[in-house]
Design a protein around this motif. Structure first.
Motif, mmCIF file in Angstrom:
data_model
loop_
_atom_site.group_PDB
_atom_site.id
_atom_site.type_symbol
_atom_site.label_atom_id
_atom_site.label_comp_id
_atom_site.label_asym_id
_atom_site.label_seq_id
_atom_site.Cartn_x
_atom_site.Cartn_y
_atom_site.Cartn_z
ATOM 1 N N GLU A 374 0.821 -1.214 0.000
ATOM 2 C CA GLU A 374 0.000 0.000 0.000
ATOM 3 C C GLU A 374 0.856 1.266 0.000
ATOM 4 O OE1 GLU A 374 -3.725 -0.691 2.612
ATOM 5 O OE2 GLU A 374 -2.105 -1.915 3.457
ATOM 6 N N SER A 376 4.360 3.440 -1.604
ATOM 7 C CA SER A 376 5.170 3.584 -2.817
ATOM 8 C C SER A 376 6.658 3.482 -2.502
ATOM 9 C CB SER A 376 4.885 4.940 -3.464
ATOM 10 O OG SER A 376 5.289 5.979 -2.581
ATOM 11 N N LYS B 157 0.683 8.934 -5.065
ATOM 12 C CA LYS B 157 1.649 7.872 -4.776
ATOM 13 C C LYS B 157 2.909 8.426 -4.118
ATOM 14 C CE LYS B 157 3.050 8.282 -9.590
ATOM 15 N NZ LYS B 157 2.867 7.770 -10.924
ATOM 16 N N SER B 158 2.812 9.611 -3.523
ATOM 17 C CA SER B 158 4.022 10.218 -2.953
ATOM 18 C C SER B 158 4.489 9.489 -1.695
ATOM 19 C CB SER B 158 3.779 11.699 -2.654
ATOM 20 O OG SER B 158 2.692 11.844 -1.772
ATOM 21 N N PHE B 159 3.599 8.752 -1.044
ATOM 22 C CA PHE B 159 4.006 7.897 0.080
ATOM 23 C C PHE B 159 3.109 6.655 0.083
ATOM 24 C CE2 PHE B 159 4.259 6.452 4.509
ATOM 25 C CZ PHE B 159 5.624 6.452 4.706
ATOM 26 N N PHE B 160 1.816 6.887 0.293
ATOM 27 C CA PHE B 160 0.854 5.781 0.172
ATOM 28 C C PHE B 160 0.351 5.722 -1.269
ATOM 29 C CE2 PHE B 160 0.457 6.877 4.706
ATOM 30 C CZ PHE B 160 0.623 5.612 5.275
ATOM 31 N N LEU B 161 -0.091 4.521 -1.634
ATOM 32 C CA LEU B 161 -0.745 4.393 -2.928
ATOM 33 C C LEU B 161 -2.233 4.662 -2.697
ATOM 34 C CD1 LEU B 161 1.101 1.214 -4.238
ATOM 35 C CD2 LEU B 161 1.583 3.605 -4.760
ATOM 36 N N MET B 229 3.918 14.909 1.912
ATOM 37 C CA MET B 229 5.092 14.337 1.246
ATOM 38 C C MET B 229 5.304 14.987 -0.118
ATOM 39 S SD MET B 229 7.341 12.254 2.281
ATOM 40 C CE MET B 229 6.864 10.972 3.414
ATOM 41 N N LYS B 237 8.559 10.829 -6.508
ATOM 42 C CA LYS B 237 8.093 9.469 -6.779
ATOM 43 C C LYS B 237 7.790 9.224 -8.259
ATOM 44 C CE LYS B 237 8.468 7.156 -3.082
ATOM 45 N NZ LYS B 237 9.289 5.920 -3.073
ATOM 46 N N ILE B 246 6.313 0.972 -8.307
ATOM 47 C CA ILE B 246 4.944 1.459 -8.097
ATOM 48 C C ILE B 246 3.974 0.762 -9.042
ATOM 49 C CG2 ILE B 246 3.496 3.523 -8.278
ATOM 50 C CD1 ILE B 246 5.991 5.103 -7.308
#
Lengths: 766, 255
Positions: A374, A376, B157-161, B229, B237, B246
């Motif tokens: 979940e 990236s 998508k910078s941290f979580f998708l 983020m 990302k 990713i």
């Protein structure tokens, strides 16, 4: 009169043709009047008197026309014939396989067979002897001629001959050569090709037959040679370089050989050369990726086979200039921050920077509420970044990054090595940096220009303004305004830095550009911006993590982000050794020279503000290393002291007596420290003449044919030449005799007039 | 370490201690930690007083970003705005036009590196607050228009998708934004993200999330963390090194 062998009748009177016509008509009129007047006389008397009058009239007209005889002693003007003997070094090679007769000796024999008189003159021609290589020169003594010329430029030589004989009639040219031409003409027409249109046009314009005599027979020779290297003058670092090697193999039976590319005596690549019957030219390609900017000397070598005509052409050397296309920067960040964001943004916006960033977005201390699928996040590719690809970067940025949690200690020595081999490195402060990042007593501490404290909590968080040092006032990194006073003022106006890592002091040889206003160590203010060199590389230590405030807070203060951008641009240019920022620069006109040539070496010195540094002493030394792989250590040729002139340039000469690598070192002690530069040039021996040593009879035959000359194979045919016959006449002596300007001619007229008067009276006419 | 090095090190520490240093800290100081600012204007600007601090706490917990304790509330014309490049603008009702000086200051702030996140708390798509915002944005950026932020944008998508943007509500399926070249300078959310993050003083969630409850709240936090983020790493990302990972995690085909 016997001294004159020709004469012409001249009319010296200045009468136009209309006047002459008028006098003839007048004469006819006089004749008609006279005849009419005397018609009553007998026919004999009438015609006698008319005849006398006509004679008088004709004599008077003749006097008016002033006749004269132009006597001349003449002889033929002999046509000039230029005899050109090739004295390039290839003429020293055997004329054919197994022969001890050199091509030059054969040419000399051919010259004798032409039977040119000792005084170089026959009935029709005067012969002038020249020897030629890249240019022509009068040849007083043929016997003493030696084949030592480094290059053969037939087109240039023919042009010189044409100019030299422009005032004389050229009856022809006789060329005695092996046909190896490496000037324009020879290069345009490759072996086996017909003459190109430009060459044909040049030869036709000559309007004199060019007789060619080939010295040497290619059929029987055995040779393996690197005949051409097709490559670019410069290459981009980290980009593929392609070099196409053309090899000529003649007289060699089917076999496989190894072609080797080496750099600094170490093998880089090899290629398999498959020599097969019926093929003489082979092309092989080397492709490699240079890892460092600068100049590298490469060597391409073929093995030596038995009984080759020449071994020198089994090797080729070249100097590859490797330049930067883009700055490849690696930005490693311990945690996202505004400092990281503004620097990344700045680098990303620069089209000349190829940025690879790696940020630690999550550590082991963070709570994991989501599975990896979940997120990236990607694994920290330490092996790829710091082992496999490290050499491909120009600059490594450690921005508030601590290596400890990532098992990176083993890579620190790799980074240190990368810097010492010429890379750039900057450590930017933060709570994960310097001592706080655990760098004390590591390989990174060795290259940093500051001494680190062993206290891993050494951070001061009070806001402060960095103070420029004297060096910082002038150094290109911290020069935000050209005028030093304005520069200091500008730095005072920049937003405060929020805290600093604590370091002890600058290392010896490092330059402190800015210091902390209050923190000090050993009586010296603590360095904030420090630069230094670690062997070939450059390092910067910046102990704060808030330069980003210069990029945005300054805008809030009514300024712009110019200072932030300028500071970092300057820093990166200095770190990657941008040649434009070097205060000392060795400047050479080119990289490759012929053996025996001399070149001027210029060293340019600049002050930190990039104005010329005048009347400054420079120590310039030159080392020489031959191309052979056996010689490991270079030999020092000389060390000279030179001084810069008003333009900040010091000059000296370097003569390259031998083939090999000449490394030039320049050093100058200035107020800002010791400045050093290094440059490499190479001298190549007979590179052009020995590349393709097979005589080129076909080429010479075509030259003769295109110009109307004859072609002779020396040693096989009887020499024969076609020379234009003499056409001009030379007047050696001349005399003009005026036929009318004598007393006798006047007496004759008087006598004729008197006779006419007397006869007319006697015959009853008044 | 040999004796000489040890003595040298000790001497340096003594020397540094003797300098006028008020204190040594384990970080570069609170001022230099990441903090979000909140825009103060005439109207109900502070509809979710605890939300932003809750977000920064989550950021601190879940990421390596070090956050500060304060949430400064600043007007557009305050010079100190430039110390906090990430600014939130929230509200739940229409408000009067900002003075021209304020719109000019916002434009300067955003174009010099700042980022603005607008979050509507009124729970109505294109409600009075958003209409006021749209009006103000035409004054701030006359030549730039709000546009939909595409679902493949690095923000997601910078941290979580993150698949879709949600907050306390999920009434708007997309985020809108204004770009400066390739950088998002403004994000507009109509799903009341701050409502999903807010807690009372006893640690209880202030509002329920609808329709998917706490799962939606978690997704809203993830979006908030992604926004932070993105503000700090921009398009990091989307660098080529991350793309295969990713794509694989999103189960997209990798050529």
């Amino acid at each position: 009169m016997s001294t004159y062998n020709s004469g012409d009748l001249l009319w010296l009177g200045d009468w136009g043709s209309l006047w002459i016509l008028f006098l003839l008509i007048l004469g006819a009129f006089v004749f008609a009047i006279s005849y009419y007047d005397l018609r009553i006389l007998s026919k004999r008397k009438c015609w006698t008197l008319v005849g006398l009058r006509i004679w008088v009239y004709l004599l008077a007209v003749l006097f008016l026309l002033e006749p004269a005889i132009d006597l001349k002693n003449t002889s033929k003007v002999k046509n000039q014939v230029a005899v050109l003997i090739d004295s390039s070094i290839s003429m020293d090679l055997p004329s054919e396989a197994g022969s001890k007769t050199s091509r030059l000796s054969l040419a000399k024999s051919g010259l004798k067979a032409l039977n040119i008189p000792p005084n170089k003159t026959d009935d029709e021609h005067v012969y002038s002897f020249f020897h030629f290589d890249k240019e022509s020169e009068l040849l007083p003594n043929t016997d003493a001629l030696q084949a030592i010329g480094p290059k053969t430029d037939l087109a240039g030589v023919l042009e010189d001959i044409k100019k030299g004989f422009s005032q004389k009639d050229l009856g022809g040219i006789i060329i005695l050569s092996d046909g190896i031409m490496n000037g324009d003409m020879g290069s345009r027409t490759r072996r086996g090709e017909t003459l190109d249109a430009a060459t044909k046009s040049t030869l036709e314009r000559f309007q004199a037959p060019i007789n060619t005599m080939v010295s040497g027979d290619p059929a029987s020779l055995r040779d393996l040679a690197i005949v051409n290297l097709a490559r670019d003058d410069f290459a981009f670092v980290h980009n593929k370089v392609s070099i196409e090697v053309s090899i000529q193999a003649v007289g060699i039976k089917d076999r496989d050989l190894k072609l080797m590319l080496s750099r600094d005596g170490k093998e880089v690549q090899t290629r398999l050369l498959k020599i097969r019957k019926g093929k003489s030219i082979y092309k092989l390609r080397f492709e490699f990726v240079p890892q460092k900017i600068g100049k590298e000397v490469y060597s391409i070598d073929l093995p030596h086979l038995e009984n080759e005509a020449l071994y020198e052409n089994n090797h080729a050397q070249f100097l590859q200039k490797i330049i930067r296309d883009k700055i490849r920067a690696l930005q490693v960040v311990g945690r996202p921050s505004w400092d990281e964001r503004f620097l990344r943004r700045h680098l990303k916006q620069n089209p000349n920077v190829d940025l690879i960033s790696f940020f630690i977005l999550r550590t082991n201390q963070n709570i994991r509420v989501a599975g990896n699928d979940e997120l990236s996040l990607i694994p920290f590719p330490t092996d790829e970044l710091f082992q496999d690809e490290l050499g491909s970067f120009d600059l490594v940025i450690f921005q508030n990054f601590n290596f400890g949690p990532y098992d990176m200690r083993r890579y620190l020595s790799e980074i240190s090595k990368f810097v010492k081999e010429g890379g750039g490195f900057v450590m930017i402060g933060g709570d994960l940096s310097f001592s706080k990042g655990g760098y004390a007593n590591t390989a990174i501490a060795d290259i940093l220009p500051v001494e680190l404290s062993d206290d891993s909590d050494a951070i001061d968080f009070r806001p402060f303004k960095p103070q420029l040092t004297d060096a910082g006032t002038r150094h290109p990194i911290t020069t935000l305004a050209f005028d030093p006073t304005a520069n200091r003022e500008l730095w005072k106006q920049l937003p405060d830095q929020r805290g600093t890592n604590i370091v002890l002091k600058a290392k010896e040889g490092a330059s402190v550009l800015a210091v902390h206003p209050t923190l000090s160590y050993g009586g010296e203010k603590m360095p904030v911006i420090t630069i230094g060199e670690a062997e070939e590389g450059r390092v910067m230590a910046l102990t704060t993590d808030s330069t980003w405030r210069w990029g945005i807070e300054r805008v809030g203060d009514g300024g712009t982000s110019r200072e932030y951008q300028l500071f970092w641009n300057n820093a990166f240019r200095w770190l990657i050794k941008d040649p434009e920022l070097k205060l000392i620069r060795i400047e050479n006109q080119k990289e490759e020279f012929d053996v025996g040539s001399a070149t001027k070496i210029a060293v340019r010195l600049s002050k930190p503000d990039y104005t010329p540094l005048t009347n400054q002493q420079i120590t310039l030394s030159v080392e020489f290393k031959p191309f052979d792989k056996q010689t490991k250590d270079p030999v020092k040729l000389y060390t000279r002291q030179i001084r810069t002139d008003g333009g900040g340039i010091g000059e000296t000469m370097l003569k390259m007596e031998k083939a090999g690598i000449y490394t030039i070192f320049a050093e100058s002690k200035t107020d800002g420290g010791v400045l050093k530069d290094r440059d490499v040039i190479i001298a190549l021996g007979s590179v052009n003449e020995y590349r393709d040593i097979l005589p080129r009879p076909k080429f010479l035959k075509q030259v003769a044919s295109a110009s109307g000359g004859r072609f002779t194979r020396l040693g096989k045919d009887t020499p024969s030449v076609n020379l234009l016959p003499s056409k001009s006449i030379q007047v050696n002596r001349r005399r003009v005799i005026h036929l009318w300007d004598t007393p006798w001619s006047f007496l004759l007229i008087i006598a004729l007039l008197a006779s006419e008067w007397m006869l007319r009276r006697r015959w009853g006419r008044l | 370490m040999n004796r000489r090095e040890y003595l040298k090190c000790m001497a340096s520490l003594i020397a540094l201690s003797s300098a006028a240093i008020p204190g040594l800290a384990i970080a570069m100081g609170p001022e230099d930690k990441f903090t979000i600012a909140q825009l103060k204007y005439k109207g109900a600007f502070n509809t979710r007083p605890t939300a932003l601090r809750r977000l920064t706490l989550e950021v601190e917990k879940r990421t390596s970003i070090s956050t500060g304790p304060k949430i400064p509330r600043l007007s557009a014309t305050q010079k100190s705005l430039y110390q906090y490049p990430l600014l939130f603008w929230s509200g739940d009702q229409a408000f009067d036009s900002l003075p021209q000086k304020a719109t000019q200051a916002l434009r300067d702030f955003l174009l010099s590196g700042g980022m603005l996140v607008v979050d509507a708390s009124d729970g109505v798509v294109d409600g009075p607050f958003v209409q006021s915002i749209r009006r103000e944005l035409t004054a701030v950026f006359p030549n730039r228009k709000l546009s939909s932020i595409p679902s493949d944008h690095v923000l997601y998508k910078s941290f979580f998708l993150v698949d879709k943007p949600v907050g306390r509500l999920a009434i708007s399926k997309e985020l809108e934004g204004i770009f400066d070249e390739d950088r998002l300078v403004l994000i507009l959310s109509q799903n009341d993200m701050l409502g999903a993050w807010a807690k009372d003083n006893f640690g209880s969630w202030t509002f329920n999330c609808e329709p998917k409850g706490d799962k939606q709240r978690e997704m809203s936090y993830r979006l908030g963390i992604n926004i932070v983020m993105y503000a700090l790493c921009t398009n990091y990302k989307s660098d080529q090194v991350h793309v295969p990972f990713i794509l694989k995690r999103r189960k997209w085909k990798v050529d």
